[in-house]
Write a protein that holds these residues in place. Structure first.
Motif, PDB file in Angstrom:
ATOM      1  N   ASP A 144     -46.109  25.567  12.434  1.00  0.00           N
ATOM      2  CA  ASP A 144     -44.779  25.948  11.942  1.00  0.00           C
ATOM      3  C   ASP A 144     -44.537  25.139  10.675  1.00  0.00           C
ATOM      4  O   ASP A 144     -44.051  24.005  10.726  1.00  0.00           O
ATOM      5  CB  ASP A 144     -43.712  25.658  13.000  1.00  0.00           C
ATOM      6  CG  ASP A 144     -42.336  26.164  12.573  1.00  0.00           C
ATOM      7  OD1 ASP A 144     -42.249  27.301  12.108  1.00  0.00           O
ATOM      8  OD2 ASP A 144     -41.362  25.386  12.687  1.00  0.00           O
ATOM      9  N   GLY A 145     -44.927  25.712   9.554  1.00  0.00           N
ATOM     10  CA  GLY A 145     -44.912  24.943   8.321  1.00  0.00           C
ATOM     11  C   GLY A 145     -45.967  23.858   8.379  1.00  0.00           C
ATOM     12  O   GLY A 145     -47.126  24.115   8.708  1.00  0.00           O
ATOM     13  N   ALA A 146     -45.560  22.633   8.113  1.00  0.00           N
ATOM     14  CA  ALA A 146     -46.494  21.503   8.179  1.00  0.00           C
ATOM     15  C   ALA A 146     -46.606  20.940   9.586  1.00  0.00           C
ATOM     16  O   ALA A 146     -47.467  20.097   9.854  1.00  0.00           O
ATOM     17  CB  ALA A 146     -46.041  20.397   7.226  1.00  0.00           C
ATOM     18  N   ASP A 147     -45.738  21.400  10.500  1.00  0.00           N
ATOM     19  CA  ASP A 147     -45.680  20.861  11.859  1.00  0.00           C
ATOM     20  C   ASP A 147     -46.488  21.704  12.842  1.00  0.00           C
ATOM     21  O   ASP A 147     -46.975  22.790  12.521  1.00  0.00           O
ATOM     22  CB  ASP A 147     -44.227  20.797  12.343  1.00  0.00           C
ATOM     23  CG  ASP A 147     -43.373  19.821  11.552  1.00  0.00           C
ATOM     24  OD1 ASP A 147     -43.961  18.948  10.870  1.00  0.00           O
ATOM     25  OD2 ASP A 147     -42.142  19.934  11.613  1.00  0.00           O
ATOM     26  N   TRP A 148     -46.582  21.174  14.076  1.00  0.00           N
ATOM     27  CA  TRP A 148     -47.134  21.903  15.211  1.00  0.00           C
ATOM     28  C   TRP A 148     -46.022  22.105  16.235  1.00  0.00           C
ATOM     29  O   TRP A 148     -45.178  21.231  16.417  1.00  0.00           O
ATOM     30  CB  TRP A 148     -48.271  21.125  15.872  1.00  0.00           C
ATOM     31  CG  TRP A 148     -49.504  20.941  15.052  1.00  0.00           C
ATOM     32  CD1 TRP A 148     -49.851  19.851  14.302  1.00  0.00           C
ATOM     33  CD2 TRP A 148     -50.579  21.867  14.920  1.00  0.00           C
ATOM     34  NE1 TRP A 148     -51.054  20.036  13.696  1.00  0.00           N
ATOM     35  CE2 TRP A 148     -51.545  21.273  14.064  1.00  0.00           C
ATOM     36  CE3 TRP A 148     -50.830  23.133  15.439  1.00  0.00           C
ATOM     37  CZ2 TRP A 148     -52.721  21.893  13.723  1.00  0.00           C
ATOM     38  CZ3 TRP A 148     -52.020  23.770  15.099  1.00  0.00           C
ATOM     39  CH2 TRP A 148     -52.946  23.163  14.246  1.00  0.00           C
ATOM     40  N   LEU A 149     -46.050  23.235  16.938  1.00  0.00           N
ATOM     41  CA  LEU A 149     -45.177  23.469  18.079  1.00  0.00           C
ATOM     42  C   LEU A 149     -46.061  23.618  19.309  1.00  0.00           C
ATOM     43  O   LEU A 149     -46.909  24.522  19.375  1.00  0.00           O
ATOM     44  CB  LEU A 149     -44.320  24.722  17.874  1.00  0.00           C
ATOM     45  CG  LEU A 149     -43.218  24.636  16.821  1.00  0.00           C
ATOM     46  CD1 LEU A 149     -42.490  25.969  16.694  1.00  0.00           C
ATOM     47  CD2 LEU A 149     -42.227  23.515  17.162  1.00  0.00           C
ATOM     48  N   LEU A 150     -45.867  22.729  20.282  1.00  0.00           N
ATOM     49  CA  LEU A 150     -46.734  22.655  21.457  1.00  0.00           C
ATOM     50  C   LEU A 150     -45.976  23.144  22.684  1.00  0.00           C
ATOM     51  O   LEU A 150     -44.876  22.669  22.979  1.00  0.00           O
ATOM     52  CB  LEU A 150     -47.199  21.210  21.656  1.00  0.00           C
ATOM     53  CG  LEU A 150     -48.316  20.928  22.654  1.00  0.00           C
ATOM     54  CD1 LEU A 150     -49.601  21.613  22.227  1.00  0.00           C
ATOM     55  CD2 LEU A 150     -48.547  19.420  22.779  1.00  0.00           C
ATOM     56  N   THR A 151     -46.576  24.080  23.411  1.00  0.00           N
ATOM     57  CA  THR A 151     -45.942  24.665  24.591  1.00  0.00           C
ATOM     58  C   THR A 151     -46.954  24.778  25.722  1.00  0.00           C
ATOM     59  O   THR A 151     -48.099  25.212  25.499  1.00  0.00           O
ATOM     60  CB  THR A 151     -45.394  26.074  24.267  1.00  0.00           C
ATOM     61  OG1 THR A 151     -44.420  25.966  23.233  1.00  0.00           O
ATOM     62  CG2 THR A 151     -44.742  26.703  25.496  1.00  0.00           C
ATOM     63  N   GLY A 152     -46.524  24.387  26.946  1.00  0.00           N
ATOM     64  CA  GLY A 152     -47.417  24.513  28.098  1.00  0.00           C
ATOM     65  C   GLY A 152     -46.995  23.633  29.245  1.00  0.00           C
ATOM     66  O   GLY A 152     -45.914  23.028  29.235  1.00  0.00           O
ATOM     67  N   ARG A 153     -47.856  23.577  30.261  1.00  0.00           N
ATOM     68  CA  ARG A 153     -47.605  22.755  31.460  1.00  0.00           C
ATOM     69  C   ARG A 153     -48.856  21.968  31.808  1.00  0.00           C
ATOM     70  O   ARG A 153     -49.979  22.448  31.597  1.00  0.00           O
ATOM     71  CB  ARG A 153     -47.229  23.629  32.654  1.00  0.00           C
ATOM     72  CG  ARG A 153     -45.869  24.295  32.591  1.00  0.00           C
ATOM     73  CD  ARG A 153     -45.684  25.218  33.790  1.00  0.00           C
ATOM     74  NE  ARG A 153     -45.701  24.463  35.054  1.00  0.00           N
ATOM     75  CZ  ARG A 153     -45.986  25.017  36.236  1.00  0.00           C
ATOM     76  NH1 ARG A 153     -46.312  26.292  36.322  1.00  0.00           N
ATOM     77  NH2 ARG A 153     -45.953  24.281  37.336  1.00  0.00           N
ATOM     78  N   LYS A 154     -48.642  20.781  32.348  1.00  0.00           N
ATOM     79  CA  LYS A 154     -49.724  19.944  32.843  1.00  0.00           C
ATOM     80  C   LYS A 154     -49.337  19.400  34.221  1.00  0.00           C
ATOM     81  O   LYS A 154     -48.151  19.209  34.511  1.00  0.00           O
ATOM     82  CB  LYS A 154     -49.984  18.762  31.892  1.00  0.00           C
ATOM     83  CG  LYS A 154     -50.376  19.161  30.469  1.00  0.00           C
ATOM     84  CD  LYS A 154     -51.760  19.770  30.415  1.00  0.00           C
ATOM     85  CE  LYS A 154     -52.167  20.134  28.994  1.00  0.00           C
ATOM     86  NZ  LYS A 154     -53.501  20.760  28.940  1.00  0.00           N
ATOM     87  N   VAL A 155     -50.333  19.150  35.073  1.00  0.00           N
ATOM     88  CA  VAL A 155     -50.066  18.586  36.408  1.00  0.00           C
ATOM     89  C   VAL A 155     -51.025  17.429  36.684  1.00  0.00           C
ATOM     90  O   VAL A 155     -52.089  17.333  36.092  1.00  0.00           O
ATOM     91  CB  VAL A 155     -50.194  19.641  37.521  1.00  0.00           C
ATOM     92  CG1 VAL A 155     -49.067  20.659  37.451  1.00  0.00           C
ATOM     93  CG2 VAL A 155     -51.551  20.331  37.478  1.00  0.00           C
ATOM     94  N   PHE A 156     -50.601  16.582  37.621  1.00  0.00           N
ATOM     95  CA  PHE A 156     -51.371  15.410  38.039  1.00  0.00           C
ATOM     96  C   PHE A 156     -51.734  14.525  36.847  1.00  0.00           C
ATOM     97  O   PHE A 156     -52.886  14.140  36.636  1.00  0.00           O
ATOM     98  CB  PHE A 156     -52.633  15.816  38.815  1.00  0.00           C
ATOM     99  CG  PHE A 156     -52.330  16.571  40.084  1.00  0.00           C
ATOM    100  CD1 PHE A 156     -51.647  15.950  41.106  1.00  0.00           C
ATOM    101  CD2 PHE A 156     -52.694  17.896  40.231  1.00  0.00           C
ATOM    102  CE1 PHE A 156     -51.341  16.635  42.278  1.00  0.00           C
ATOM    103  CE2 PHE A 156     -52.399  18.592  41.383  1.00  0.00           C
ATOM    104  CZ  PHE A 156     -51.715  17.962  42.415  1.00  0.00           C
ATOM    105  N   ILE A 157     -50.699  14.206  36.082  1.00  0.00           N
ATOM    106  CA  ILE A 157     -50.870  13.321  34.930  1.00  0.00           C
ATOM    107  C   ILE A 157     -50.392  11.932  35.337  1.00  0.00           C
ATOM    108  O   ILE A 157     -49.226  11.740  35.689  1.00  0.00           O
ATOM    109  CB  ILE A 157     -50.077  13.840  33.714  1.00  0.00           C
ATOM    110  CG1 ILE A 157     -50.381  15.333  33.479  1.00  0.00           C
ATOM    111  CG2 ILE A 157     -50.390  13.015  32.495  1.00  0.00           C
ATOM    112  CD1 ILE A 157     -51.844  15.668  33.311  1.00  0.00           C
ATOM    113  N   SER A 158     -51.276  10.973  35.287  1.00  0.00           N
ATOM    114  CA  SER A 158     -51.000   9.625  35.811  1.00  0.00           C
ATOM    115  C   SER A 158     -50.190   8.788  34.830  1.00  0.00           C
ATOM    116  O   SER A 158     -50.439   8.804  33.626  1.00  0.00           O
ATOM    117  CB  SER A 158     -52.314   8.892  36.106  1.00  0.00           C
ATOM    118  OG  SER A 158     -53.127   9.627  36.991  1.00  0.00           O
ATOM    119  N   GLY A 159     -49.228   8.035  35.379  1.00  0.00           N
ATOM    120  CA  GLY A 159     -48.573   6.963  34.645  1.00  0.00           C
ATOM    121  C   GLY A 159     -47.698   7.366  33.493  1.00  0.00           C
ATOM    122  O   GLY A 159     -47.467   6.560  32.584  1.00  0.00           O
TER     123      GLY A 159
END
Length: 386
Positions: A144-159
């Protein structure tokens, strides 16, 4: 050649870390779990002594060693009953990836803090629907222009609750083919659109597990780590140390359980004879020791290959080490509990909780079945069933 006898420096590191672990021990870890707190005191002390960043470049405050040295740290803390799970994540995965592929600004920003423990980074790859198939990751980043747009899901991420940022594995679109390719992004945990939810685990651990939701998280261009077109290579540069360190975690836990069982078998007397004199007790404990030692040799081989820059050879050895260590750990814990009988299930001896913890190494970061797939396909050249 892979050394089979540790150098004096490695022996000294092992002794020093063992002394730190002994000062804390299993009681400390149990208290932190009961209180729902992270192991901050041990983490801080390990950082001050230089153990957390022993694998990172000296230029950025590290010890100038490699995964060989970091695996010694985790194994000895585990053998003392107080392993630090985030050693697998922050310095081993994230620190390694940034030190190998990050920009100078990323290295200056993150590596000194990771090395001394004042900053911590989590790692996000697992997704609800992808399982062990990293090619099905759906977390995506679009420009998005010079930026990034991050979308999603993650599971079992420690700490994540302890972390300043998460190194997220996402996918971007290849402008030439339109296909999605893996990429790595540094995502601050206070970023707008970043949400975390604790996962209710029956496993008792000081480090909590989280589900992440990334809702169009806006990231600057310099959040991308490394080359956008070499994401898979860079990803496995972090996953191989993860497997080696998981092996160290499992070997340390197995050694702790075995030491408790051996001590009990020496002291516990039935019919005027210590139970350790009976082969039905002694032989399974001897087998457990042999299996742990063999797993350590494979772990040392994997670490040596990785530190020598042989990523291909390290991949095979790291998978084998993780498999062997997990199996050895589960068997050692099971035999330790069995040796103590009813006492093995009491809080006083503290072994019963390891039954669940030991199985983690069989499941994460990749299941033993997927490792057998890897060896059958990559090493033996057998055809795939999928």
């Amino acid at each position: 050649m892979t050394p089979v006898i540790e150098s004096e420096e490695h022996q000294a590191l092992r002794s020093a870390v063992a002394a730190l672990g002994k000062r804390y021990g299993r009681d400390y870890l149990v208290q932190t779990v009961t209180a729902g707190k992270p192991p901050t005191e041990l983490w801080t002390d390990a950082g001050k002594l230089g153990y957390l960043g022993v694998n990172l470049p000296e230029t950025y405050g590290g010890g100038g060693g490699g995964i060989t040295e970091l695996s010694i740290v985790l194994e000895e803390l585990g053998a003392a009953g107080s392993p630090l799970l985030m050693l697998v994540v922050s310095p081993a995965i994230c620190g390694t990836v940034i030190s190998r592929f990050g920009t100078e600004a990323q290295k200056q920003t993150w590596l000194p803090g990771i090395a001394d423990g004042t900053r911590l980074m989590a790692f996000g790859i697992t997704e609800p629907d992808a399982g062990s198939n990293s090619h099905r990751i759906t977390t995506t980043a679009r420009r998005d222009g010079a930026d990034w747009l991050l979308t999603g899901r993650k599971v079992f991420i420690s700490g994540v609750d302890m972390a300043d940022a998460v190194l997220i594995v996402g996918r971007t679109e290849d402008a030439r083919t339109g296909n999605l390719k893996p990429c790595l992004f540094i995502v601050p945990t206070d970023a707008e659109g970043f949400q975390k939810r604790p996962i209710d685990m029956e496993l008792g651990a000081a480090e909590k597990q989280f589900e992440l939701v990334l809702d169009e998280v806006r990231l600057p261009a310099d959040a991308l780590v490394g080359d956008e077109d070499a994401g898979l290579l860079q990803l496995f540069a972090g996953l191989n140390p993860e497997r080696i360190m998981t092996a160290a975690f499992a070997i340390g836990m197995g050694r702790y359980a075995l030491a408790k069982a051996v001590e009990y078998a020496r002291d516990r007397t039935v019919w005027k004879t210590p139970i350790g004199a009976h082969q039905a007790i002694a032989h399974p404990l001897a087998q457990a020791h042999i299996d742990l030692e063999l797993a350590r040799l494979m772990m040392q081989k994997a670490a040596h290959l990785y530190d020598a820059g042989d990523d291909l050879g390290a991949g095979e050895a790291a998978n084998m080490a993780k498999y062997a260590a997990a199996e050895a750990c589960v068997k050692a814990v099971d035999q330790a509990v069995h040796t103590l009988g009813g006492n093995g299930l009491t809080r006083e001896f503290g072994l019963a909780s390891l039954i669940t913890a030991a199985r983690v190494a069989r499941i994460a970061p990749v299941s033993r079945e997927m490792i057998l797939n890897y060896v059958s396909h990559q090493t033996l050249g057998l055809p795939k069933s999928y």
